[in-house]
Design a protein around this motif. Structure first.
Motif, mmCIF file in Angstrom:
data_model
loop_
_atom_site.group_PDB
_atom_site.id
_atom_site.type_symbol
_atom_site.label_atom_id
_atom_site.label_comp_id
_atom_site.label_asym_id
_atom_site.label_seq_id
_atom_site.Cartn_x
_atom_site.Cartn_y
_atom_site.Cartn_z
ATOM 1 N N ASN A 33 0.824 -1.206 0.000
ATOM 2 C CA ASN A 33 0.000 0.000 0.000
ATOM 3 C C ASN A 33 0.862 1.261 0.000
ATOM 4 N N ARG A 34 1.019 1.839 -1.179
ATOM 5 C CA ARG A 34 1.746 3.097 -1.283
ATOM 6 C C ARG A 34 0.849 4.241 -0.814
ATOM 7 N N ASP A 35 1.428 5.249 -0.209
ATOM 8 C CA ASP A 35 0.695 6.455 0.138
ATOM 9 C C ASP A 35 0.178 7.091 -1.153
ATOM 10 N N ASN A 36 -1.146 7.232 -1.270
ATOM 11 C CA ASN A 36 -1.703 7.769 -2.514
ATOM 12 C C ASN A 36 -2.112 9.229 -2.405
ATOM 13 N N LEU A 37 -1.821 9.864 -1.277
ATOM 14 C CA LEU A 37 -2.120 11.286 -1.143
ATOM 15 C C LEU A 37 -1.035 12.109 -1.820
ATOM 16 N N PRO A 38 -1.397 13.247 -2.394
ATOM 17 C CA PRO A 38 -0.367 14.114 -2.977
ATOM 18 C C PRO A 38 0.740 14.408 -1.980
ATOM 19 N N ARG A 39 1.970 14.439 -2.456
ATOM 20 C CA ARG A 39 3.136 14.565 -1.593
ATOM 21 C C ARG A 39 3.110 15.814 -0.711
ATOM 22 N N ILE A 40 2.452 16.857 -1.202
ATOM 23 C CA ILE A 40 2.449 18.108 -0.452
ATOM 24 C C ILE A 40 1.822 17.934 0.924
ATOM 25 N N PHE A 41 0.912 16.951 1.073
ATOM 26 C CA PHE A 41 0.225 16.770 2.345
ATOM 27 C C PHE A 41 1.124 16.186 3.432
ATOM 28 N N SER A 42 2.237 15.625 3.021
ATOM 29 C CA SER A 42 3.191 15.118 4.013
ATOM 30 C C SER A 42 4.501 15.896 3.985
ATOM 31 N N MET A 92 0.319 1.151 5.136
ATOM 32 C CA MET A 92 0.748 2.125 4.133
ATOM 33 C C MET A 92 2.201 2.526 4.352
ATOM 34 N N PHE A 93 2.933 2.672 3.254
ATOM 35 C CA PHE A 93 4.296 3.195 3.371
ATOM 36 C C PHE A 93 4.400 4.532 2.652
ATOM 37 N N ARG A 94 5.207 5.417 3.199
ATOM 38 C CA ARG A 94 5.365 6.764 2.654
ATOM 39 C C ARG A 94 6.777 7.033 2.155
ATOM 40 N N ASN A 95 7.713 6.167 2.510
ATOM 41 C CA ASN A 95 9.098 6.354 2.101
ATOM 42 C C ASN A 95 9.803 5.008 2.096
ATOM 43 N N GLN A 96 11.064 5.012 1.674
ATOM 44 C CA GLN A 96 11.814 3.769 1.537
ATOM 45 C C GLN A 96 12.012 3.061 2.865
ATOM 46 N N ALA A 97 12.232 3.816 3.917
ATOM 47 C CA ALA A 97 12.440 3.215 5.233
ATOM 48 C C ALA A 97 11.195 2.457 5.692
ATOM 49 N N GLU A 98 10.015 3.042 5.466
ATOM 50 C CA GLU A 98 8.773 2.370 5.851
ATOM 51 C C GLU A 98 8.511 1.145 4.981
ATOM 52 N N PRO A 121 8.626 5.617 -16.029
ATOM 53 C CA PRO A 121 9.288 6.470 -15.032
ATOM 54 C C PRO A 121 8.517 7.735 -14.667
ATOM 55 N N CYS A 122 7.865 8.363 -15.649
ATOM 56 C CA CYS A 122 7.174 9.615 -15.358
ATOM 57 C C CYS A 122 5.942 9.414 -14.490
ATOM 58 N N TYR A 123 5.496 8.175 -14.329
ATOM 59 C CA TYR A 123 4.347 7.877 -13.480
ATOM 60 C C TYR A 123 4.766 7.333 -12.113
ATOM 61 N N SER A 124 6.048 7.273 -11.855
ATOM 62 C CA SER A 124 6.537 6.588 -10.661
ATOM 63 C C SER A 124 7.256 7.530 -9.708
ATOM 64 N N GLU A 125 6.924 7.423 -8.436
ATOM 65 C CA GLU A 125 7.659 8.162 -7.399
ATOM 66 C C GLU A 125 9.070 7.607 -7.254
ATOM 67 N N ASN A 126 9.189 6.282 -7.398
ATOM 68 C CA ASN A 126 10.489 5.615 -7.277
ATOM 69 C C ASN A 126 10.459 4.390 -8.184
ATOM 70 N N ILE A 127 10.962 4.534 -9.386
ATOM 71 C CA ILE A 127 10.895 3.469 -10.378
ATOM 72 C C ILE A 127 11.618 2.214 -9.916
ATOM 73 N N TYR A 128 12.616 2.363 -9.046
ATOM 74 C CA TYR A 128 13.370 1.190 -8.574
ATOM 75 C C TYR A 128 12.515 0.299 -7.679
ATOM 76 N N ASN A 129 11.556 0.887 -6.958
ATOM 77 C CA ASN A 129 10.628 0.069 -6.165
ATOM 78 C C ASN A 129 9.863 -0.896 -7.056
#
Length: 373
Positions: A33-42, A92-98, A121-129
């Motif tokens: 479960n990726r965080d689906n809220l716009p990044r600005i909210f966090s 839900m995870f919000r970053n790589q550590a989570e 890539p243009c649709y991905s927050e982190n394509i390596y994930n």
């Protein structure tokens, strides 16, 4: 792991379909479960304050304004409810550590990447994930890609992304892609052999989706010509009018009352609430014809055996349309926006042939999953 479970009917339903398929094969399944809220909210407090002030000023001026956090949650409430009721997720995870904590706490035996445009890539927050970098050092795992999509036939990775994703994908046990062009991209840039398989939604039958819609008791749709358009304009509106007039069909949509988030101070947020995915499914049940510029609009027209016409959507990726329509010998259903007056809108589709092709590809696609999991 797939795209974030947000306000995207196709994205939600392809994940639902893949989970259901894996459940029926006897697996215990979770969607990461990726965080689906716009990044600005966090974002940091000062950045959020600046954002809120900026959006309020836009509202006062009647200019396009993006929603605030509470408003976004209200707008997306029916889609989020669909996920809660129908898709089993991890925390839900919000970053790589989570994300790494999730890997350690759930102790999965296998990871499946896909479907949807997870490899764009243009649709991905982190394509390596999406190439499973977070579990690359875990031994004894199964790693497969099911119907992963690049979305386009051109290569959009930069050199660094190409090299790192090539290293990661070569750790996979098996790779399958949603478009035939993906086979060539995997071979040319990753030196990996990939198999072409169906989008997960096509692994289920229309009765599975009818059951979902009927359980929610959504009302009968308000027309017969279902228009599912992601990027509307005057030309498309004219085409809809032409089809509706020629065939004497009432056009209808499933969308928020106000699509563009342009609001004035005090305007009701309920006008922007996005209908449930089950209401969208209900539209295919009730439609006599579908007009769309959406990949999954095409897919569900095929699932429900509804005559359809599709306009390509270059920005969102035309390779998806080309591959899907070619697979079912339906290339003639993709048309140019101009010239609807000259199209035989009553041209039939041989659904017996389409359904035969679908069954053959279902067998092939399920065999890929069974053999590799």
């Amino acid at each position: 792991i797939t795209q974030p479970l947000a306000v995207n009917y196709g994205g939600l339903l392809q994940n639902y379909a893949l989970q259901q398929t894996l459940f029926r094969l006897g697996h215990e399944v979770y969607t990461i479960n990726r965080d689906n809220l716009p990044r600005i909210f966090s974002a940091p407090y000062t950045a959020r304050i600046k954002y809120y002030i900026k959006q309020h000023i836009k509202c006062l001026l009647g200019r396009p304004a993006y929603p605030l956090r509470g408003e976004y949650l209200e707008i997306s409430k029916y889609c989020r409810r669909f996920v809660y009721d129908n898709i089993i997720t991890t925390k839900m995870f919000r970053n790589q550590a989570e994300l790494l904590k999730i890997v350690n706490s759930y102790n999965f035996d296998a990871y499946v990447v896909g479907s949807d445009q997870v490899w764009r890539p243009c649709y991905s927050e982190n394509i390596y994930n999406d190439f499973l970098d977070f579990c690359q050092n875990v031994k004894g795992l199964k790693r497969i890609a099911y119907a992963a999509s690049f979305g386009v036939s051109d290569w959009e990775f930069n050199e660094e992304q190409t090299q790192e994703c090539k290293r990661l994908i070569n750790l996979f046990d098996a790779v399958s892609v949603r478009e035939d062009s993906g086979i060539h991209l995997c071979k040319d840039y990753f030196d990996v052999d990939a198999l072409h398989v169906l989008d997960p939604t096509l692994l289920l039958e229309k009765e599975d989706y009818i059951k979902l819609a009927e359980e929610m008791k959504d009302p009968v749709s308000s027309g017969e010509l279902f228009c599912y358009i992601l990027d509307n304009n005057q030309e498309i509106e004219s085409a809809i009018g032409c089809i509706a007039s020629k065939l004497s069909l009432e056009a209808f949509e499933v969308k928020a009352k106000k699509n563009n988030f342009v609001r004035k101070w005090g305007e009701k947020i309920r006008d922007y609430v996005i209908p449930s995915p089950t209401k969208w499914l209900r539209a295919f049940m009730d439609a006599k014809m579908v007009f769309t510029d959406s990949f999954h609009g095409c897919v569900f027209s095929i699932i429900f055996n509804k005559p359809f016409w599709v306009i390509g959507n270059k920005e969102r990726g035309n390779a998806r349309f080309d591959s899907l329509l070619k697979l079912f010998n339906l290339e003639e259903r993709r048309v140019d926006i101009n010239g609807f007056e000259n199209i035989d809108l009553t041209a039939p589709i041989d659904w017996n042939k389409v359904n035969t092709i679908k069954r053959e590809w279902q067998d092939k696609s399920l065999k890929f999953i069974v053999n590799n999991l």
